[in-house]
Structures are given as structure tokens and as C-alpha cells.
Design a protein around this motif. Structure first.
Motif, PDB file in Angstrom:
ATOM      1  N   MET A   1       0.639  -1.401   0.461  1.00 28.59           N
ATOM      2  CA  MET A   1       0.070  -0.038  -0.338  1.00 28.59           C
ATOM      3  C   MET A   1       1.151   1.191  -0.338  1.00 28.59           C
ATOM      4  SD  MET A   1      -2.701   1.637  -0.638  1.00 28.59           S
ATOM      5  CE  MET A   1      -4.255   0.030  -0.811  1.00 28.59           C
ATOM      6  N   SER A   2       2.093   1.414   0.460  1.00 22.86           N
ATOM      7  CA  SER A   2       2.437   2.504   0.242  1.00 22.86           C
ATOM      8  C   SER A   2       3.177   3.078  -1.022  1.00 22.86           C
ATOM      9  CB  SER A   2       4.228   2.314   1.298  1.00 22.86           C
ATOM     10  OG  SER A   2       4.379   1.262   1.121  1.00 22.86           O
ATOM     11  N   ARG A   3       3.708   1.834  -1.432  1.00 26.11           N
ATOM     12  CA  ARG A   3       4.423   2.247  -3.385  1.00 26.11           C
ATOM     13  C   ARG A   3       2.911   3.283  -3.436  1.00 26.11           C
ATOM     14  NH1 ARG A   3       6.502  -0.826  -6.772  1.00 26.11           N
ATOM     15  NH2 ARG A   3       5.776   0.918  -8.458  1.00 26.11           N
ATOM     16  N   VAL A   4       1.295   2.271  -3.325  1.00 22.90           N
ATOM     17  CA  VAL A   4       0.182   3.652  -3.974  1.00 22.90           C
ATOM     18  C   VAL A   4       0.207   4.904  -3.270  1.00 22.90           C
ATOM     19  CG1 VAL A   4      -2.116   2.881  -3.697  1.00 22.90           C
ATOM     20  CG2 VAL A   4      -1.181   0.711  -4.062  1.00 22.90           C
ATOM     21  N   LEU A   5       0.373   4.632  -1.614  1.00 28.64           N
ATOM     22  CA  LEU A   5       0.547   6.212  -1.801  1.00 28.64           C
ATOM     23  C   LEU A   5       1.132   6.940  -1.675  1.00 28.64           C
ATOM     24  CD1 LEU A   5       0.293   5.476   2.247  1.00 28.64           C
ATOM     25  CD2 LEU A   5      -2.380   5.463  -0.179  1.00 28.64           C
ATOM     26  N   GLU A   6       2.772   6.681  -2.557  1.00 24.13           N
ATOM     27  CA  GLU A   6       3.307   7.474  -3.315  1.00 24.13           C
ATOM     28  C   GLU A   6       3.330   7.887  -4.743  1.00 24.13           C
ATOM     29  OE1 GLU A   6       7.410   5.397  -3.632  1.00 24.13           O
ATOM     30  OE2 GLU A   6       7.032   4.889  -1.034  1.00 24.13           O
ATOM     31  N   GLU A   7       2.679   7.062  -5.019  1.00 22.65           N
ATOM     32  CA  GLU A   7       2.732   7.076  -6.102  1.00 22.65           C
ATOM     33  C   GLU A   7       0.861   8.176  -6.334  1.00 22.65           C
ATOM     34  OE1 GLU A   7       2.818   4.428  -9.478  1.00 22.65           O
ATOM     35  OE2 GLU A   7       4.033   3.687  -8.459  1.00 22.65           O
ATOM     36  N   LEU A   8       0.076   7.685  -5.784  1.00 26.85           N
ATOM     37  CA  LEU A   8      -0.956   8.666  -5.827  1.00 26.85           C
ATOM     38  C   LEU A   8      -0.541  10.507  -5.277  1.00 26.85           C
ATOM     39  CD1 LEU A   8      -3.573   6.771  -3.516  1.00 26.85           C
ATOM     40  CD2 LEU A   8      -3.478   7.313  -6.096  1.00 26.85           C
ATOM     41  N   LYS A   9       0.185  10.318  -4.521  1.00 25.06           N
ATOM     42  CA  LYS A   9       0.771  11.447  -3.963  1.00 25.06           C
ATOM     43  C   LYS A   9       2.031  12.276  -4.992  1.00 25.06           C
ATOM     44  CE  LYS A   9       2.871  13.610   0.133  1.00 25.06           C
ATOM     45  NZ  LYS A   9       3.710  12.320   1.218  1.00 25.06           N
ATOM     46  N   SER A  10       2.612  11.303  -5.727  1.00 25.88           N
ATOM     47  CA  SER A  10       3.371  12.052  -7.015  1.00 25.88           C
ATOM     48  C   SER A  10       2.435  12.720  -8.224  1.00 25.88           C
ATOM     49  CB  SER A  10       4.445  11.451  -8.096  1.00 25.88           C
ATOM     50  OG  SER A  10       4.036   9.692  -7.627  1.00 25.88           O
ATOM     51  N   ALA A  11       1.417  11.473  -8.189  1.00 26.16           N
ATOM     52  CA  ALA A  11       0.560  12.088  -9.505  1.00 26.16           C
ATOM     53  C   ALA A  11      -0.504  13.093  -9.038  1.00 26.16           C
ATOM     54  CB  ALA A  11      -0.553  11.309 -10.513  1.00 26.16           C
ATOM     55  N   GLY A  12      -0.344  13.704  -7.652  1.00 24.69           N
ATOM     56  CA  GLY A  12      -0.955  14.729  -6.891  1.00 24.69           C
ATOM     57  C   GLY A  12      -2.417  14.713  -7.003  1.00 24.69           C
ATOM     58  N   ILE A  13      -3.028  13.358  -6.811  1.00 19.53           N
ATOM     59  CA  ILE A  13      -4.174  13.301  -6.575  1.00 19.53           C
ATOM     60  C   ILE A  13      -4.446  12.984  -5.096  1.00 19.53           C
ATOM     61  CG2 ILE A  13      -6.075  11.197  -6.646  1.00 19.53           C
ATOM     62  CD1 ILE A  13      -4.625  10.709  -9.784  1.00 19.53           C
ATOM     63  N   ALA A  14      -5.317  13.550  -4.906  1.00 20.43           N
ATOM     64  CA  ALA A  14      -6.239  13.549  -3.170  1.00 20.43           C
ATOM     65  C   ALA A  14      -6.607  12.669  -2.470  1.00 20.43           C
ATOM     66  CB  ALA A  14      -7.300  14.900  -3.085  1.00 20.43           C
ATOM     67  N   PHE A  15      -5.979  11.763  -1.154  1.00 21.74           N
ATOM     68  CA  PHE A  15      -6.018  10.996  -1.496  1.00 21.74           C
ATOM     69  C   PHE A  15      -6.102  11.039   0.028  1.00 21.74           C
ATOM     70  CE2 PHE A  15      -1.518  10.396  -1.526  1.00 21.74           C
ATOM     71  CZ  PHE A  15      -1.403   9.854  -0.051  1.00 21.74           C
ATOM     72  N   SER A  16      -6.847   9.625   1.886  1.00 18.30           N
ATOM     73  CA  SER A  16      -6.658   9.875   3.015  1.00 18.30           C
ATOM     74  C   SER A  16      -6.598   8.478   3.380  1.00 18.30           C
ATOM     75  CB  SER A  16      -7.731  10.560   3.403  1.00 18.30           C
ATOM     76  OG  SER A  16      -7.978  10.568   4.244  1.00 18.30           O
ATOM     77  N   THR A  17      -5.852   8.100   4.374  1.00 20.27           N
ATOM     78  CA  THR A  17      -5.758   7.368   5.516  1.00 20.27           C
ATOM     79  C   THR A  17      -6.765   7.678   6.697  1.00 20.27           C
ATOM     80  OG1 THR A  17      -3.491   7.973   5.607  1.00 20.27           O
ATOM     81  CG2 THR A  17      -3.941   6.459   3.859  1.00 20.27           C
ATOM     82  N   ASP A  18      -7.221   8.896   6.869  1.00 22.27           N
ATOM     83  CA  ASP A  18      -7.467   9.351   7.913  1.00 22.27           C
ATOM     84  C   ASP A  18      -8.736   8.057   8.419  1.00 22.27           C
ATOM     85  OD1 ASP A  18      -7.960  12.012   9.337  1.00 22.27           O
ATOM     86  OD2 ASP A  18      -9.796  10.901   9.559  1.00 22.27           O
ATOM     87  N   TYR A  19      -8.550   7.212   9.376  1.00 22.47           N
ATOM     88  CA  TYR A  19      -9.480   6.982   9.986  1.00 22.47           C
ATOM     89  C   TYR A  19     -10.921   7.086  10.241  1.00 22.47           C
ATOM     90  CZ  TYR A  19     -11.824   3.514  12.781  1.00 22.47           C
ATOM     91  OH  TYR A  19     -12.779   2.175  13.330  1.00 22.47           O
ATOM     92  N   GLU A  20     -10.869   8.455  10.181  1.00 26.35           N
ATOM     93  CA  GLU A  20     -12.848   8.883   9.813  1.00 26.35           C
ATOM     94  C   GLU A  20     -13.174   8.960   8.178  1.00 26.35           C
ATOM     95  OE1 GLU A  20     -13.499  12.533  11.453  1.00 26.35           O
ATOM     96  OE2 GLU A  20     -12.732  12.110  13.582  1.00 26.35           O
ATOM     97  N   ASP A  21     -12.377   8.827   7.440  1.00 23.82           N
ATOM     98  CA  ASP A  21     -12.466   9.200   6.049  1.00 23.82           C
ATOM     99  C   ASP A  21     -12.405   7.292   5.806  1.00 23.82           C
ATOM    100  OD1 ASP A  21     -12.719  11.616   5.025  1.00 23.82           O
ATOM    101  OD2 ASP A  21      -9.937  11.359   5.065  1.00 23.82           O
ATOM    102  N   LEU A  22     -11.900   6.584   6.594  1.00 22.15           N
ATOM    103  CA  LEU A  22     -11.608   5.359   6.069  1.00 22.15           C
ATOM    104  C   LEU A  22     -13.899   4.762   6.306  1.00 22.15           C
ATOM    105  CD1 LEU A  22      -8.156   3.792   6.983  1.00 22.15           C
ATOM    106  CD2 LEU A  22      -9.569   5.211   4.684  1.00 22.15           C
ATOM    107  N   ILE A  23     -14.010   4.851   7.828  1.00 19.32           N
ATOM    108  CA  ILE A  23     -15.112   4.783   8.416  1.00 19.32           C
ATOM    109  C   ILE A  23     -16.188   4.524   7.420  1.00 19.32           C
ATOM    110  CG2 ILE A  23     -17.116   4.752  10.174  1.00 19.32           C
ATOM    111  CD1 ILE A  23     -15.220   5.522  11.986  1.00 19.32           C
ATOM    112  N   ALA A  24     -16.127   5.634   6.304  1.00 19.20           N
ATOM    113  CA  ALA A  24     -17.334   6.673   5.630  1.00 19.20           C
ATOM    114  C   ALA A  24     -17.192   5.637   4.652  1.00 19.20           C
ATOM    115  CB  ALA A  24     -17.125   8.245   5.599  1.00 19.20           C
TER     116      ALA A  24
END
Ligand SMILES: Cc1cc2nc3c(=O)[nH]c(=O)nc-3n(C[C@H](O)[C@H](O)[C@H](O)COP(=O)(O)OP(=O)(O)OC[C@H]3O[C@@H](n4cnc5c(N)ncnc54)[C@H](O)[C@@H]3O)c2cc1C
Ligand code: SF4
Lengths: 324, 444
Positions: B1-24
Motif C-alpha cells: 500500500m505504501s507504493r500506492v500512496l507514494e504514486e498517488l502523491k506524485s500524481a497529485g491526486i487527493a487521498f486520505s488514510t484518516d480513520y474517519e474517511d475510512l469509516i465513511a
């Protein structure tokens, strides 16, 4: 529930279930609002301005209730006192009212700093009716204009420098300091026949505190202006004070044509500057304001200092001042 | 998953691993998930939620997920009821809600919107200009345009205006490998209608990113009628007779639902005729009806039609509540109705079982069964009701779903539903989604 329906249901239910039902039927209709809202499919989603701007399910009404139920402490602040949810909810649940009870004042210092920055001493003036501007009237530079307008209309009013803010910002975030503000407000107001304010939120807070309070609109006099304007209903003005036709009648009496946006009257769309959302999440508040601005075709006229600033519009007194 | 997060970051795409966003993003609106929530449990949790804002960003997300073989679960309004996008394997929850543009092409009577546009907002904006989608599912205010297409949704006015598949003019989609699909927009074309592959696809073949839909002028004239009957048969016969008059909306309620809505113990029907000629159609309907005309049922229903507060009111007490919609031809309809109601009532714990017929076609109709139970074992009860109800429908000439879809809930009956087309579906899935990243476990 319809008694015939209950009889019918019971006649078809097996004995074991009937016995279980007997224990639970007295509880029908109970249950706290957070849990009921969490179990709703988000039936007011389309009307929620915070969701609409942030585009995250996380800050949608029912999901905020879910997060609150699970003990979350961030999404519960992503809310406005607009009551768009309540207006569209068959259970009349105000998500902000429910969430407020769970907030623990974690942004208190932010509010404190802001309030100190905008607070201003006003001149003291005697009169039977107190004009209470409220913090946002000061913040958006409308105090002097409102005073000038009232003076030019020959309205007798009092001013006091004893209190600048009704305490709403603290109340909204669950910071106990609101109590001090509320009691000071009650004490000050008790010295007058009634209080007028240009801020619908202040009026609504004062009324909840038992103070005889009216919106400024009730003392203004229409003057001939002419033209077409988009009237934006401030959420609390329409939904809490139920002033929907009155501002329209006033504008019509000023010879103004009113263009209604898609979301208007009690179904108005929030400007984003309500409550303390703008202080906590300024970028998101701007997004809400921008979305609302796009819905308003003509020059915007409104009846709230925060709305007029958000929508780059004119407050009622400002409008009158142009021809006074 | 860390690769995914890195790639999302470098592609400039908004993402969240915050627990509240996950619960949602832990579930859709399937009733068993609701019971879990009451116990403060999440049915599942994604590892990250992504919030693409454009079709290109959706494409980037899918390219990253596909390269790393990470499961992707597509979320619109999460009002689906069939346990579909629940992220049981973690992975990525892709929210379509950032795709929220609306472009109205008034002259063509079409509107092009991002998949994440919430239906109620779109309808309100159209209404302001004197138009309507006339696609009014009960979840209008909480579901998205993309979700409607993905679930093959059906609205309250489907009898007059058609279901979602009849209302789509064109769409744009992103395949699991990130390729963006777009066709020439046209009112109609011959040849294979490939966009139809995405209708009811439940996220299996990629992300529906943009939809162009028809809209209609808000009808200036409408006639509302209501009738009572002594049996489901006579109500259905009237409905069949009325079809030639092209009603915009018809609903037949059984005696239990008539009691619930209108405080009467008969069977009933409401009908709305709209637009030019509505008065004449209404008059003919009155003259050919074999029912007893009654006042005001249509208005009562129109007022109550979005009220789902009972779900919350009984839900907090631990009741199990759900709906099962199936379609059938005219001939077996009444028999099927009785068989399904009987099957549900026989399951211990059932408190109520009722039905209405809500969508009508020249050849048949949709029955929408509602049940509520207060059993000792919720999961066991729920699965038993579903098993018996679907069995009763299949044995009596019905099918397994009319508009809610399959998800995981109805997987067991896919063979019965699709027959020998089923292997083709599996092959198509393999062809389009080699790494099986999209909505794993749904429709398969
Ligand atoms: C109270 C209530 C009333 C309802 N009434 C109706 C009704 O009248 N008619 C009706 O048809 N349905 C109804 N439904 C069911 C549900 O609202 C519909 O299925 C709706 O179309 C789902 O839309 P959504 O945006 O909520 O999708 P979601 O629930 O988020 O998703 C549903 C499925 O579609 C997939 N999906 C969503 N968006 C996309 C996309 N852009 N691309 C690819 N896949 C996607 C998801 O992965 C999932 O598999 C109702 C549900 C509730 C709770
Ligand atoms: S406020 Fe009411 S309509 Fe909105 S999500 Fe909560 S229960 Fe549903």
C-alpha cells in the motif's frame, strides 16, 4: 402507528416474536438522534453545503453522525448551523445541533484569537431599543454603515460597548466560555425594551435565551431604489426566524424586482460563512461561497453580515444607504 | 500500500488514510451493515480513500491500482442496498463525488454531468429552468448519476419515461487499465450499443465517469387518480388496461400497504397522467377502470414518497428491514405476489411483509416487497427470508432483481438469472479487468 395496522401485524406474527415485540414496542420512537441519523441513507445529502463543497462522504450528514457515534472528533466540526439537513429531514434532525453536544472546544483558542482581533469598542448611546451588531457585523465593516443608516432613517436606538459577541462561536465548538457570554448578553439586554440586530444568528441565539429580539429588517423603512436583484435568504433568517416573505416584501417596496435562484426561501443554499466553519476551514468555506455566488444571477442583496461578505453582496442597510 | 500512496502523491491526486474517511467508506446501505454499525463495528475498511476530481485523475488512480494489483471499490452515494462496494479486501475506495460538473444543453434537451453529481441537486437545477429528468428514484437525494447507471436504476416515473437505460444518451468510462472510453454523442445509432455494457455493471468493468442524459419539460398539466379494489388481481388488471393510455406513474398497493399509506384495508392503485392530453387520458382511465374511485391517495403518496424515517426509527431498536424487488410477466403476477408474501411470513421473526407494484411494462411489472422482522438471530433470519423469497419468485415465474442489482447479496442466483449468458459475463470481466481489481466479489 395506525392501530388497525398494529392489530394486523400482530395477528400475523409468530408467538415468540410477539413476546420479543412486547418488550420493544414501548421504546418505539425513542433512540438518540445521532443513532437514528446514522441509520438514514443520507436523505438530505443533496442539500448539505459542506458535503457539496468538500465532496467527501465523510462530512455528509448521516456519515458525520456515524463518525460521532464511533467517537470521531474531527468530521463533527465540519458543519454549519444552516439546518439544511433539518429542513429536508422527515425526523427534523439538525445534525449540527446533535454534533454540537459532542464537541469539546478543541478549537477554542482559534476562536479566541479571532474574536480579540475583530473586537471593537463602540460609542455608548442611550435609547429604549438596543442595537446589537454582533461580531460579524464588526468583522465585515458593516457596523458604521448600519449605524449611519439607522440614524438617517431617524430611528431611536441605543448602543453599548459592554458586549461585542453573543457567544455563538464558543457555543458552536463546545467551548464552555459561551455560558459567560450568554449570561452577560442576558444581563445587558434586560436593560432595554427589546434588541435589534442585523445578524440572524444573533437574533436566534437571543430568542433562545428568552430575550425579546428582532431582525433589523423590522425597523427599516423601504425607499425607492429600482432594478433587479438576487435575494439570498440567510439560512437562519429563513429557517429559524421564518422571515421569508418579509424581506421580499421590503425589496418589492423598494421597487426592486427579485430574481429567485434555484435554491431559495426555506430551501436556500448556505453561503459558507455561517457559524465558525470559515474560521476553522477557510478554504472550504470559500468553496461554498463560490458555489452559491454562481447560483445568483444579479446583484446580491441579503440580510446578514456574513452572507453579504461571502457573496460580495449588499446588506439591507447598505442598500438603503445608497439612496439615503 | 505504501507504493500506492507514494504514486498517488506524485500524481497529485487527493487521498486520505484518516480513520474517519475510512469509516465513511466502510459499507453501502445493506441492512446487515446497519446492524453492525449499531454495535460500533465496521463491516470492512479500505486502506485508502481517493478523491479524483477529473476523468484523467480517475484514469491515473486505476493505472496505479492495476499496475500494483490493488483492489478498487467504487463509491458514489453509497445508497446501494446489495452489499456491493463493501471493501472486504481493504485496498482503495475510489470516491466519484469529486466528478461533479453539470452542463445543460438546453437546445438538445440533454445534460452532461460528472458521475458524482447527486441526483437531487441535478433535478432541482433542472426544475428551476422548467425541466425534469423524470428519473426520480426514492434515493434521488442521496444517490449519484454514476451510481444510477452502475446499478441499472429505476425511478418512480419509469412507467412513463423509462428506466435509466432509456434516459442515457452517452457516457464516458475509465477501464481498469486506465484507458478512457468515449463515444460520439448521438440521439441514437445502429450497431452494438457498447455503452450498455456499463448499465448495471456495478463497477465491474471500470468507472463510469460522465453521463449525458435526456431531460423533459416539466409537465404543465397532470391528472392524479386513485382507486380501490377487492383483490390484487383486479388492481393489476386495471393497471394493464391503463398502460395503453401511457400513464407517467402507476403504483398498485396490496392491502397492508394501503392500510399503511391510506388507512384503508382494500387493495389500491394510484396513477398520474402528465402533459398534453392528460385530462383526456384521465377521463378514459376513469371510464375503463373496474375499481372504486377514491379521493386523494395520489397526493398522500406524493407527500410521503421520500419518507424513509421508519428505517431509522425501527433500526435503532434492532429490527431487520429490507426490500426485495423482482420482475415478472403479467400472467404469473398475482400468484407470484402471494407466494413471495407467504414465503416471507413463514420465516420466524417476521413482523410485516407487504408489496406494491411500482414499474409497469407492456409485458409485465416489478413487484417491490418490503419486510421487517424482529428475530433473535438477525443474520440467520435475513438470509432465510432472502432464500425463501427469491425461491418463491423463481418458482412462480419471477426473476431475482428489477433495479437494485446483484452485488454480493444475489450472487447465489446469478446462474438462474443469466442462464447460459453467465460464462460470457465472466469472460468479459477477464478481458476487461485482467487483474481483477474492480469491485472484487461483486457480480461474480
Ligand atoms: C431509501 C432508498 C431508496 C432507494 N430507492 C431506489 C429506487 O427508487 N430506484 C432504484 O433504482 N434504486 C433505489 N435505491 C438503491 C440505490 O439508491 C441505487 O442503486 C442507486 O443507483 C445507487 O447510487 P449510489 O450513487 O448511491 O451508488 P453506490 O451505492 O455508491 O454504488 C452502487 C454500486 O455501483 C457502483 N458504482 C457507483 N458509482 C459508480 C461509477 N461511477 N462507476 C462505476 N461503478 C459505480 C458501486 O461500486 C456499487 O457497486 C434506493 C436505496 C435506498 C437506500
Ligand atoms: S439529518 Fe435527517 S435526512 Fe439528514 S441524514 Fe440525518 S436523518 Fe437523514
Amino acid at each position: 402507528m395506525n392501530p388497525k395496522l398494529i392489530m394486523r401485524i400482530l395477528s400475523q406474527t409468530d408467538m415468540k416474536t410477539k413476546l420479543r415485540l412486547a418488550k420493544v414496542i414501548p421504546k418505539l420512537g425513542s433512540g438518540d438522534e445521532i443513532a437514528k441519523c446514522m441509520l438514514c441513507p443520507n436523505m438530505c445529502l443533496y442539500a448539505c453545503p459542506v458535503f457539496d463543497a468538500e465532496r467527501r462522504l465523510t462530512v455528509s450528514p448521516s456519515v458525520k453522525s456515524r463518525i460521532a457515534y464511533f467517537g470521531g472528533n474531527e468530521a463533527i466540526y465540519h458543519c454549519l448551523p444552516c439546518d439544511a439537513c433539518k429542513e429536508n429531514c422527515r425526523m427534523e434532525i439538525s445534525v449540527n445541533d446533535s454534533l454540537r453536544k459532542l464537541r469539546n472546544g478543541k478549537y477554542g483558542d482559534k476562536i479566541d484569537g479571532w474574536l480579540k482581533k475583530i473586537s471593537k469598542r463602540t460609542e455608548e448611546r442611550d435609547g429604549r431599543i438596543l442595537y446589537f451588531p454582533g461580531c460579524r457585523t464588526f468583522e465585515f465593516g458593516l457596523f458604521e454603515k448600519n449605524v449611519e443608516c439607522l440614524e438617517k432613517l431617524g430611528i431611536d436606538f441605543a448602543l453599548t460597548s459592554e458586549i461585542v459577541c453573543c457567544g455563538m462561536p464558543y457555543y458552536e465548538i463546545g467551548d464552555k466560555r459561551y455560558m459567560e457570554y450568554f449570561s452577560r448578553l442576558k444581563k445587558v439586554a434586560s436593560g432595554y425594551e427589546r434588541v435589534i440586530s442585523s445578524c440572524p444568528h444573533c437574533v436566534s441565539v437571543m430568542r433562545e435565551l428568552g430575550i425579546r429580539a428582532e431582525h433589523l429588517l423590522t425597523v427599516l423603512r423601504p425607499l425607492k431604489i429600482g432594478g433587479t436583484v438576487s435575494y439570498h435568504d440567510p439560512c437562519l433568517m429563513a429557517r429559524k426566524l421564518c422571515l421569508v416573505e418579509e424581506p421580499r416584501d421590503f425589496l418589492k417596496a423598494c421597487s426592486l424586482e427579485i430574481a429567485e435562484p434555484a435554491f431559495s426561501k426555506k430551501q436556500t443554499a448556505c453561503c459558507g460563512y455561517g457559524g465558525v466553519y470559515r474560521l476553522l476551514y477557510p478554504e472550504n468555506a470559500e468553496k461554498i461561497a463560490e458555489r452559491r455566488r454562481k447560483q445568483l444571477e444579479f446583484e446580491v442583496v441579503t440580510a446578514c453580515p456574513a452572507c453579504s461578505a461571502a457573496l460580495r453582496g449588499k446588506d439591507l442597510a447598505e442598500l438603503l444607504l445608497e439612496v439615503l | 500500500m505504501s507504493r500506492v500512496l507514494e504514486e498517488l502523491k506524485s500524481a497529485g491526486i487527493a487521498f486520505s488514510t484518516d480513520y474517519e474517511d475510512l469509516i465513511a467508506h466502510c459499507k453501502d446501505f445493506n441492512p446487515l451493515h446497519q446492524l453492525k454499525l449499531i454495535e460500533k463495528k465496521t463491516p470492512a475498511l479500505p486502506e485508502v480513500v481517493v478523491f479524483p476530481k477529473s476523468i484523467e485523475e480517475v484514469s491515473e488512480v486505476l493505472k496505479i491500482a492495476n499496475a500494483l494489483r490493488i483492489p478498487v471499490y467504487v463509491f458514489g452515494g453509497a445508497s446501494g442496498v446489495i452489499d456491493s462496494a463493501t471493501p472486504y479486501e481493504g485496498g482503495i475506495a475510489l470516491s466519484t463525488l469529486g466528478l461533479d460538473w453539470i452542463e445543460i444543453e438546453e437546445e438538445n434537451r440533454t445534460v452532461t454531468c460528472g458521475a458524482g453529481v447527486v441526483g437531487g441537486r441535478l433535478e432541482k437545477i433542472l426544475n428551476h429552468r422548467g425541466y425534469s429528468l423524470r428519473h426520480i428514484p426514492q434515493s434521488l437525494y442521496c444517490s449519484t448519476v454514476g451510481g444510477w447507471v452502475a446499478t441499472a436504476s429505476s425511478g418512480q416515473f419509469s412507467t412513463g419515461y423509462g428506466n435509466i437505460e432509456d434516459l442515457i444518451v452517452s457516457l464516458k468510462a475509465v477501464l481498469p487499465n486506465g484507458e478512457i472510453l468515449e463515444e460520439r454523442k448521438t440521439p441514437r445509432r445502429a450497431g452494438v450499443d457498447l455503452k450498455r455494457l456499463f448499465v448495471g455493471s456495478e463497477g465491474l468493468f471500470g468507472v463510469i465517469a460522465e453521463v449525458t442524459m435526456k431531460f423533459f419539460e416539466l409537465p404543465k398539466e397532470s391528472v392524479k387518480l386513485s382507486f380501490e379494489y377487492d383483490s390484487i388481481e383486479s388492481a393489476l388488471e386495471d393497471a394493464k388496461r391503463f398502460l395503453s393510455l401511457k400513464p407517467a406513474l402507476m403504483r398498485v398497493f396490496d392491502d397492508e400497504e394501503t392500510l399503511r399509506y391510506f388507512d384503508s384495508e382494500a387493495f389500491s392503485m394510484i396513477a398520474i397522467f402528465e402533459g398534453n392530453g392528460a385530462k383526456e387520458s384521465g377521463m378514459i382511465a376513469r371510464s375503463i377502470s373496474k375499481g372504486k374511485e377514491v379521493e386523494g391517495y395520489t397526493d398522500i403518496w406524493l407527500e410521503k414518497r421520500f419518507d424513509v424515517s421508519d428505517i431509522s426509527k425501527i433500526g435503532v431498536l434492532g429490527f431487520v428491514f429490507d426490500t426485495i424487488e423482482v420482475s415478472c410477466f403479467w400472467k404469473p403476477a398475482a400468484k407470484l405476489y402471494r407466494a413471495v408474501i407467504e414465503a416471507i411470513r413463514r420465516v420466524e421473526g417476521t413482523v410485516t411483509a407487504s408489496a406494491h407494484a411500482s414499474h409497469f411494462y407492456e409485458s409485465g411489472l416489478c413487484f417491490y416487497f418490503t419486510f421487517a422482522g424482529f428475530p433473535a438471530n438477525a443474520e440467520g433470519y435475513y438470509s432465510e427470508v432472502w432464500k425463501r423469497a427469491i425461491k418463491a419468485s423463481l418458482e412462480n415465474g419471477g426473476n431475482t432483481t428489477h433495479h437494485h442489482g446483484i452485488g454480493r447479496l444475489r450472487r447465489a442466483w446469478m446462474g438462474e438469472e443469466f442462464g447460459s449468458f453467465l460464462p460470457l459475463l465472466k469472460e468479459l470481466k477477464f478481458l476487461i479487468d485482467r487483474n481483477n481489481i474492480m469491485n472484487r466479489g461483486v457480480l461474480q
